[in-house]
Motif scaffolding. Structure first.
Motif, PDB file in Angstrom:
ATOM      1  N   CYS A   1       2.428   1.751  -3.539  1.00 42.05           N
ATOM      2  CA  CYS A   1       1.455   2.312  -4.489  1.00 42.05           C
ATOM      3  C   CYS A   1       1.139   3.760  -4.153  1.00 42.05           C
ATOM      4  O   CYS A   1       0.947   4.588  -5.055  1.00 42.05           O
ATOM      5  CB  CYS A   1       0.179   1.477  -4.485  1.00 42.05           C
ATOM      6  SG  CYS A   1       0.367  -0.183  -5.184  1.00 42.05           S
ATOM      7  N   ALA A   2       1.083   4.073  -2.842  1.00 42.80           N
ATOM      8  CA  ALA A   2       0.781   5.443  -2.428  1.00 42.80           C
ATOM      9  C   ALA A   2       1.906   6.404  -2.790  1.00 42.80           C
ATOM     10  O   ALA A   2       1.698   7.616  -2.829  1.00 42.80           O
ATOM     11  CB  ALA A   2       0.522   5.493  -0.924  1.00 42.80           C
TER      12      ALA A   2
ATOM     13  N   PRO B   1       1.066   8.647  -7.082  1.00 43.93           N
ATOM     14  CA  PRO B   1       1.092  10.124  -7.120  1.00 43.93           C
ATOM     15  C   PRO B   1       2.359  10.678  -7.760  1.00 43.93           C
ATOM     16  O   PRO B   1       2.316  11.735  -8.382  1.00 43.93           O
ATOM     17  CB  PRO B   1       0.988  10.523  -5.642  1.00 43.93           C
ATOM     18  CG  PRO B   1       1.401   9.339  -4.884  1.00 43.93           C
ATOM     19  CD  PRO B   1       0.998   8.156  -5.696  1.00 43.93           C
TER      20      PRO B   1
ATOM     21  N   ALA C   1       0.832  -1.204   0.000  1.00 42.49           N
ATOM     22  CA  ALA C   1       0.000   0.000   0.000  1.00 42.49           C
ATOM     23  C   ALA C   1       0.864   1.251   0.000  1.00 42.49           C
ATOM     24  O   ALA C   1       0.573   2.232  -0.702  1.00 42.49           O
ATOM     25  CB  ALA C   1      -0.930  -0.011   1.217  1.00 42.49           C
ATOM     26  N   ALA C   2       1.958   1.222   0.779  1.00 47.60           N
ATOM     27  CA  ALA C   2       2.856   2.385   0.820  1.00 47.60           C
ATOM     28  C   ALA C   2       3.544   2.597  -0.525  1.00 47.60           C
ATOM     29  O   ALA C   2       3.707   3.738  -0.981  1.00 47.60           O
ATOM     30  CB  ALA C   2       3.896   2.189   1.925  1.00 47.60           C
TER      31      ALA C   2
ATOM     32  N   VAL D   1      -2.515  10.047  -4.663  1.00 46.66           N
ATOM     33  CA  VAL D   1      -2.317   9.466  -3.333  1.00 46.66           C
ATOM     34  C   VAL D   1      -3.517   8.596  -2.955  1.00 46.66           C
ATOM     35  O   VAL D   1      -3.370   7.465  -2.481  1.00 46.66           O
ATOM     36  CB  VAL D   1      -2.101  10.577  -2.286  1.00 46.66           C
ATOM     37  CG1 VAL D   1      -2.088   9.982  -0.879  1.00 46.66           C
ATOM     38  CG2 VAL D   1      -0.793  11.312  -2.554  1.00 46.66           C
ATOM     39  N   ILE D   2      -4.712   9.130  -3.160  1.00 45.85           N
ATOM     40  CA  ILE D   2      -5.926   8.374  -2.819  1.00 45.85           C
ATOM     41  C   ILE D   2      -6.035   7.111  -3.679  1.00 45.85           C
ATOM     42  O   ILE D   2      -6.290   6.013  -3.173  1.00 45.85           O
ATOM     43  CB  ILE D   2      -7.171   9.261  -3.001  1.00 45.85           C
ATOM     44  CG1 ILE D   2      -7.100  10.468  -2.047  1.00 45.85           C
ATOM     45  CG2 ILE D   2      -8.444   8.466  -2.770  1.00 45.85           C
ATOM     46  CD1 ILE D   2      -8.213  11.466  -2.243  1.00 45.85           C
TER      47      ILE D   2
ATOM     48  N   GLY E   1      -3.244  -0.002  -3.636  1.00 44.48           N
ATOM     49  CA  GLY E   1      -2.377  -0.803  -2.787  1.00 44.48           C
ATOM     50  C   GLY E   1      -3.162  -1.729  -1.881  1.00 44.48           C
ATOM     51  O   GLY E   1      -2.816  -2.914  -1.736  1.00 44.48           O
TER      52      GLY E   1
ATOM     53  N   GLY F   1      -3.604   5.593  -5.183  1.00 42.11           N
ATOM     54  CA  GLY F   1      -2.525   4.687  -4.819  1.00 42.11           C
ATOM     55  C   GLY F   1      -2.859   3.866  -3.588  1.00 42.11           C
ATOM     56  O   GLY F   1      -2.585   2.657  -3.536  1.00 42.11           O
ATOM     57  N   LEU F   2      -3.451   4.519  -2.573  1.00 45.08           N
ATOM     58  CA  LEU F   2      -3.835   3.786  -1.367  1.00 45.08           C
ATOM     59  C   LEU F   2      -4.901   2.744  -1.671  1.00 45.08           C
ATOM     60  O   LEU F   2      -4.827   1.603  -1.208  1.00 45.08           O
ATOM     61  CB  LEU F   2      -4.332   4.768  -0.303  1.00 45.08           C
ATOM     62  CG  LEU F   2      -3.260   5.616   0.387  1.00 45.08           C
ATOM     63  CD1 LEU F   2      -3.905   6.644   1.297  1.00 45.08           C
ATOM     64  CD2 LEU F   2      -2.300   4.732   1.176  1.00 45.08           C
TER      65      LEU F   2
END
Length: 545
Positions: free
Chosen positions: A28-29, A33, A25-26, A230-231, A237, A233-234
């Motif tokens: 992808c976050a 972005p 998750a990190a 960011v959203i 992830g 990506g989270l």
């Protein structure tokens, strides 16, 4: 396999999955972005400007002239949608280019940059133009609005003009025929006046009410794109983490093992130090006061309390597949029981891949197959182990290597020569007699057997045991494997006492069966260890009651 709500996913299990794969998750976050930022930075700047046109949809001409005009729309939304479509035609774009004096764009280019929308529920059309040049965006927005108004006026009056021209021509013919006083002339003259009025009213249906201003930048929206990245990506992830976990059927926690096997947890055994595993050394011998050895003492204690009334003296140690640590567990458990004052026999009945002799540096013969064949008496095949050194001892009782009294003994019976058909051998009467003799002479008999899911030896041997202990290695065993083990255990007449988790390093926070590693070292107060007796075991003279 029978179902159970404990196996169904819950919010807590989802959170554990995300926590376990937080790195995904990190990652992808960060990556999403970052990619959005650089992609946005590479995009050319775009500016947007808009002009507004009011479209009069009222039937003023009919009200004034008394003539029913079927060209007026009754459905306002449909009328505005039609006007918006008419505003985005090549003819309007061509006129706009001519009025703006722009020669480096084609009508198709202008239409690609232009959109026309109804403003709310009003009778206003908004002309949006997006262009790399803010001033040109303003000029094109104004030109498109003006061109639409002019084109709409021409379109509305073309038919009326043609009808009026026909009426005037007919009036001229009647004048030439000197029929000014005829009823037909008077009727045509009235019609000409009405058409003139109608034409005047129709030309005022659309007008520009707000001119465009210098365009403002609408792209690239770096900040917004990065925030959305960011959203996204989270979300991506977390979705990938859940998808990978769904595809990954490895067992990761003792609670999951308990839910699938329906057995109590007897102990969590951390991975032994690498240097000991490489040298085939046991933690109960190499590090008897360390935390790894303490885990086996906990196993010994929990096992004693698990079957107080079952009189389980002969224990079968097995696993689902190989490389789960069953042989290591059997050897360390035998040492832990012997050090607690028990007379223990450790038998290697994994006749396909025997390994016990390596832990105690023993010869491979004589072994259990030699005894079964009558080549060696059972007493001579049993090899006593010095509990201090872990090596073969010439004595069965007395003092250990450190000169202190020992209350228990450990005798190891290795496999001996491997028979042609181990599956048939484990079911023979001769082996049953050997195990019965050991059951009568020892407080505890530990049987190391092959894995349950590879061959049928373990299930056959379970008939000769009083209890079964299943060894499960985390991240090696699979969910389907445990389901099959559960099914096999249900077919066995011998009860399963519980399971042991191996490869479970202390302090794993995702496992509710875990515990901290705060006790770095256990200090022994006495030379011997004491523990609750196994059910049916004989109390030795020096053992506390």
């Amino acid at each position: 396999m029978e179902g159970d709500s404990r196996n169904s996913p819950t919010l807590v299990s989802y959170l554990r999955v995300v926590k376990r794969r937080w790195w995904l998750a990190a990652l992808c976050a960060v990556l999403v972005p970052t990619a959005a930022f650089f992609f946005s930075q590479r995009q050319p700047a775009q500016y947007e400007s808009s002009a507004e046109v009011y479209f009069n949809n009222q039937n003023i001409a009919a009200a004034v002239s008394g003539i029913q005009d079927s060209g007026f729309w009754i459905d306002n939304d449909r009328a505005l949608e039609t006007q918006a479509n008419l505003a985005q035609t090549p003819e309007v774009a061509r006129r706009a280019l001519g009025a703006a004096g722009i020669s480096d764009l084609s009508p198709a280019d202008v239409l690609a940059e232009t959109s026309v929308e109804q403003k709310g529920n009003s009778d206003i059309l908004t002309f949006w133009v997006t262009d790399p040049d803010p001033e040109r965006a303003r000029v094109l927005a104004d030109a498109m609005a003006q061109s639409f108004v002019a084109g709409r006026a021409e379109l509305d009056t073309d038919v009326i003009k043609q009808a009026r021209a026909d009426v005037v021509a007919r009036l001229d013919e009647l004048r030439a025929e000197r029929k000014r006083k005829s009823p037909a002339y008077e009727a045509l003259e009235l019609s000409e006046q009405q058409l003139a009025t109608f034409e005047t009213l129709r030309t005022k249906r659309a007008s520009v009410i707000r001119k465009a201003e210098t365009g403002y930048q609408v792209a690239p929206t770096t900040k917004r794109s990065t925030a959305l990245g960011v959203i996204l990506g989270l979300v991506l992830g977390i979705g990938l983490a859940l998808a990978l976990d769904a595809m990954d059927t490895r067992i990761r926690s003792g609670s999951e093992v308990a839910g699938r096997l329906r057995l109590p947890l007897l102990a969590r055994l951390p991975t032994p130090p690498r240097r000991l595993a490489k040298r085939d050394e046991l933690v109960m011998l190499a590090q008897p006061t360390g935390t790894h050895a303490e885990a086996f003492r906990m196993l010994r204690t929990n096992l004693a309390f698990t079957e107080l009334d079952a009189r389980a003296r002969t224990l079968l140690i097995t696993s689902a597949v190989e490389k789960e640590g069953k042989t290591t567990t059997a050897a360390n458990l035998a040492l832990a029981l012997a050090r607690a004052g028990r007379r223990v026999a450790l038998v290697d009945l994994d006749l396909r891949q025997p390994y016990l002799e390596r832990f105690f540096d023993l010869p491979t013969t004589p072994g259990v197959t030699d005894v079964a064949l009558g080549n060696t008496p059972l007493e001579e095949a049993l090899q006593p182990i010095d509990l201090g050194t872990g090596r073969r001892s010439s004595r069965r009782n007395g003092t250990g290597a450190n000169g202190r009294a020992e209350l228990g003994t450990l005798d190891v019976l290795v496999s001996g020569p491997i028979p042609p058909d181990p599956g048939e051998f484990v079911g023979t009467r001769k082996l049953a007699d050997i195990l019965e003799s050991l059951h009568d002479d020892y407080d505890a008999v530990i049987l190391d057997s092959p894995p349950l899911l590879r061959v049928g030896d373990a299930l056959t041997l379970s008939n000769r045991a009083d209890g079964i202990i299943v060894v499960v290695r985390l991240r090696v065993a699979r969910r389907a494997m445990l389901d099959e083990v559960r099914r096999l255990l249900l077919t066995s007449p011998t009860p399963a006492l519980g399971f042991v988790v191996t490869g479970a390093d202390a302090g794993k926070k995702d496992d509710p069966y875990g515990y901290g590693n705060g006790y770095g070292r256990v200090h022994l107060l006495h030379a011997t260890e004491t523990a609750p007796p196994l059910s049916g075991s004989r109390m030795t003279a020096g053992e506390t009651a």
